[in-house]
Scaffold this active site. Sequence first.
Site, PDB file in Angstrom:
ATOM      1  N   ASN A 147      -9.748  30.275  -8.993  1.00 18.18           N
ATOM      2  CA  ASN A 147     -10.996  30.655  -9.668  1.00 18.18           C
ATOM      3  C   ASN A 147     -12.048  31.185  -8.692  1.00 18.18           C
ATOM      4  OD1 ASN A 147     -11.728  28.276  -8.464  1.00 18.18           O
ATOM      5  ND2 ASN A 147     -11.856  27.100 -10.364  1.00 18.18           N
ATOM      6  N   ARG A 285     -21.152  22.885  -4.143  1.00 13.55           N
ATOM      7  CA  ARG A 285     -21.232  21.488  -4.554  1.00 13.55           C
ATOM      8  C   ARG A 285     -22.675  21.031  -4.444  1.00 13.55           C
ATOM      9  NH1 ARG A 285     -17.312  22.422  -6.769  1.00 13.55           N
ATOM     10  NH2 ARG A 285     -15.258  21.479  -6.607  1.00 13.55           N
ATOM     11  N   GLN A 314     -21.385  14.366 -12.180  1.00 12.62           N
ATOM     12  CA  GLN A 314     -21.003  15.191 -13.322  1.00 12.62           C
ATOM     13  C   GLN A 314     -20.231  14.341 -14.321  1.00 12.62           C
ATOM     14  OE1 GLN A 314     -20.822  19.566 -11.158  1.00 12.62           O
ATOM     15  NE2 GLN A 314     -18.978  18.799 -12.092  1.00 12.62           N
ATOM     16  N   HIS A 333     -21.129  22.816 -15.198  1.00 15.75           N
ATOM     17  CA  HIS A 333     -20.144  23.315 -14.222  1.00 15.75           C
ATOM     18  C   HIS A 333     -19.092  24.177 -14.930  1.00 15.75           C
ATOM     19  CE1 HIS A 333     -17.666  22.093 -10.407  1.00 15.75           C
ATOM     20  NE2 HIS A 333     -17.629  23.392 -10.647  1.00 15.75           N
TER      21      HIS A 333
HETATM   22  P1  NDP Z   1     -12.416  28.694   1.144  1.00 12.84           P
HETATM   23  O1  NDP Z   1     -11.690  27.568   1.769  1.00 12.84           O
HETATM   24  O2  NDP Z   1     -11.752  30.008   0.982  1.00 12.84           O
HETATM   25  O3  NDP Z   1     -13.739  28.971   1.914  1.00 12.84           O
HETATM   26  C1  NDP Z   1     -14.551  27.969   2.393  1.00 12.84           C
HETATM   27  C2  NDP Z   1     -15.195  28.499   3.633  1.00 12.84           C
HETATM   28  O4  NDP Z   1     -16.191  27.556   4.021  1.00 12.84           O
HETATM   29  C3  NDP Z   1     -14.235  28.669   4.796  1.00 12.84           C
HETATM   30  O5  NDP Z   1     -14.373  29.989   5.299  1.00 12.84           O
HETATM   31  C4  NDP Z   1     -14.735  27.631   5.780  1.00 12.84           C
HETATM   32  O6  NDP Z   1     -14.689  28.027   7.101  1.00 12.84           O
HETATM   33  C5  NDP Z   1     -16.187  27.576   5.429  1.00 12.84           C
HETATM   34  N1  NDP Z   1     -16.867  26.410   5.943  1.00 12.84           N
HETATM   35  C6  NDP Z   1     -16.428  25.126   5.951  1.00 12.84           C
HETATM   36  N2  NDP Z   1     -17.351  24.350   6.521  1.00 12.84           N
HETATM   37  C7  NDP Z   1     -18.370  25.152   6.895  1.00 12.84           C
HETATM   38  C8  NDP Z   1     -19.595  24.924   7.530  1.00 12.84           C
HETATM   39  N3  NDP Z   1     -19.942  23.703   7.928  1.00 12.84           N
HETATM   40  N4  NDP Z   1     -20.413  25.977   7.758  1.00 12.84           N
HETATM   41  C9  NDP Z   1     -20.054  27.220   7.382  1.00 12.84           C
HETATM   42  N5  NDP Z   1     -18.888  27.491   6.762  1.00 12.84           N
HETATM   43  C10 NDP Z   1     -18.065  26.465   6.524  1.00 12.84           C
HETATM   44  O7  NDP Z   1     -12.924  28.128  -0.276  1.00 12.84           O
HETATM   45  P2  NDP Z   1     -13.449  28.939  -1.524  1.00 12.84           P
HETATM   46  O8  NDP Z   1     -14.278  30.073  -1.076  1.00 12.84           O
HETATM   47  O9  NDP Z   1     -12.357  29.205  -2.479  1.00 12.84           O
HETATM   48  O10 NDP Z   1     -14.350  27.806  -2.197  1.00 12.84           O
HETATM   49  C11 NDP Z   1     -15.480  27.288  -1.515  1.00 12.84           C
HETATM   50  C12 NDP Z   1     -16.029  26.097  -2.258  1.00 12.84           C
HETATM   51  O11 NDP Z   1     -16.570  26.515  -3.492  1.00 12.84           O
HETATM   52  C13 NDP Z   1     -14.980  25.048  -2.646  1.00 12.84           C
HETATM   53  O12 NDP Z   1     -14.719  24.151  -1.594  1.00 12.84           O
HETATM   54  C14 NDP Z   1     -15.619  24.370  -3.821  1.00 12.84           C
HETATM   55  O13 NDP Z   1     -16.433  23.301  -3.383  1.00 12.84           O
HETATM   56  C15 NDP Z   1     -16.501  25.447  -4.414  1.00 12.84           C
HETATM   57  N6  NDP Z   1     -15.954  25.925  -5.673  1.00 12.84           N
HETATM   58  C16 NDP Z   1     -16.732  25.837  -6.789  1.00 12.84           C
HETATM   59  C17 NDP Z   1     -16.228  26.206  -7.997  1.00 12.84           C
HETATM   60  C18 NDP Z   1     -17.059  26.161  -9.228  1.00 12.84           C
HETATM   61  O14 NDP Z   1     -16.507  26.165 -10.332  1.00 12.84           O
HETATM   62  N7  NDP Z   1     -18.376  26.122  -9.135  1.00 12.84           N
HETATM   63  C19 NDP Z   1     -14.851  26.674  -8.155  1.00 12.84           C
HETATM   64  C20 NDP Z   1     -14.157  26.860  -6.891  1.00 12.84           C
HETATM   65  C21 NDP Z   1     -14.696  26.443  -5.725  1.00 12.84           C
HETATM   66  P3  NDP Z   1     -13.390  28.222   7.947  1.00 12.84           P
HETATM   67  O15 NDP Z   1     -12.249  28.205   6.990  1.00 12.84           O
HETATM   68  O16 NDP Z   1     -13.642  29.550   8.571  1.00 12.84           O
HETATM   69  O17 NDP Z   1     -13.371  27.081   8.870  1.00 12.84           O
END
Ligand code: NDP
Length: 386
Positions: A147, A285, A314, A333
């Site tokens: 998603n 989140r 939630q 959500h």
């Molecule tokens: P990804 O794993 O593709 O991306 C997450 C990114 O966050 C990675 O690039 C990671 O960095 C980066 N990251 C982690 N920690 C840090 C930090 N401290 N500072 C900066 N960057 C950081 O996940 P998605 O993009 O698919 O999803 C992201 C989040 O969105 C999910 O974890 C979830 O909580 C939320 N989400 C919400 C949804 C909703 O319905 N509202 C649905 C889907 C997701 P790197 O990998 O480079 O270390």
Amino acid sequence: MAKVLCVLYDDPTGGYPTTYARDDLPRIDHYPGGQTTPTPEAVDFTPGHLLGSVSGELGLRSFLEKAGHTLVVTSDKDGDGSTFDRELRDADIVISQPFWPAYLTAERIAAAKNLKLAVTAGIGSDHVDLDAAIAHGVTVAEVTYCNSISVAEHVVMMTLSLVRNYLPSHQVVLDGGWNIADCVARSYDLEGMHVGTVAAGRIGLAVLRRLAPFDVKLHYTDRHRLPESVEEELGLTWHESAVEMAPHCDVVTINAPLHPETEGLFGDDLLGKMKRGAYLINTARALIVDPDAVDRALRSGQLAGYAGDVWYPQPAPADHPWRTMPHHGMTPHISGSSLSAQARYAAGTREILESWFTGRPIRDEYLIVDGGALAGTGAHSYSVNT
Ligand code: NDP
């Protein structure tokens, strides 16, 4: 044979749908970057139907029961004596969606003696205590990418809604009014603004790509830098940290997972360092921001708007301050649970279960915890306290 406990949100208040607004879904085989969409051997549901609510059962019942497993589906997940607590005691597998999270706390994991697998039908496994999962040898998997684009679209919608003052203007129409000045006194163009994302993973990068045609100045911060070619293509400015990036931005969107590094990141301090009148969009989140600090920043005018769809806990209680704070564009959500997304994460959940029951490895990109450690996507994007 396994007992599978599935926690889903309630059916629509008017009952489970018998008809839908559209007849089909676009066919998508690959995500950006090439990862394939879920590849279960079969599915027993119609893509485009409501799968994420209790009666939708993620389309899993006949698959599980034909194989001799037991499926228990409930929305009753909180408080002492909930169905979730009761059924968890002897469950082998728990499935839950972030939209209606079954909080798998350390206590619950310790009490669930048979628990071996926790599947997030969606993305974001922060409702599972990952330290406890590691300690108890529970595998945690989520349907990575299912998603991400759904959420990215929601972020773009909310960004435009806040900056252009869409929701209050729509309310004027609903109320029978026509005062243009009431609508436009807080309405701006996005063009030329500085927009930054905290994290440029699947969602963050998709947001950057979708906003680039609006002729904005794009910024990002991430633990790993994007390839130079992508930075050049989108004209991105990289920043070492969110603290360093936020003061430069008119709009900040949060797209990082919730884990110890990001919890409470946007409190009074960082919000106070942002430009007066900045907008903050958080579909990642809720606990990445301090809820009361956001409320204060909106009331003082430090933030011009806040939108998102993630809350804690939630479902949010009726008196949650975010329901009544000024200039917000909150939804429940929902961003990652469109009917399009549901078809993908239901299929992805089925794929994970097929792998699990036949002893095939779960796709590496779906794994968060396995073999007593962070694994796969979890090892890349999450952190734990241990
Ligand atoms: P990804 O794993 O593709 O991306 C997450 C990114 O966050 C990675 O690039 C990671 O960095 C980066 N990251 C982690 N920690 C840090 C930090 N401290 N500072 C900066 N960057 C950081 O996940 P998605 O993009 O698919 O999803 C992201 C989040 O969105 C999910 O974890 C979830 O909580 C939320 N989400 C919400 C949804 C909703 O319905 N509202 C649905 C889907 C997701 P790197 O990998 O480079 O270390």
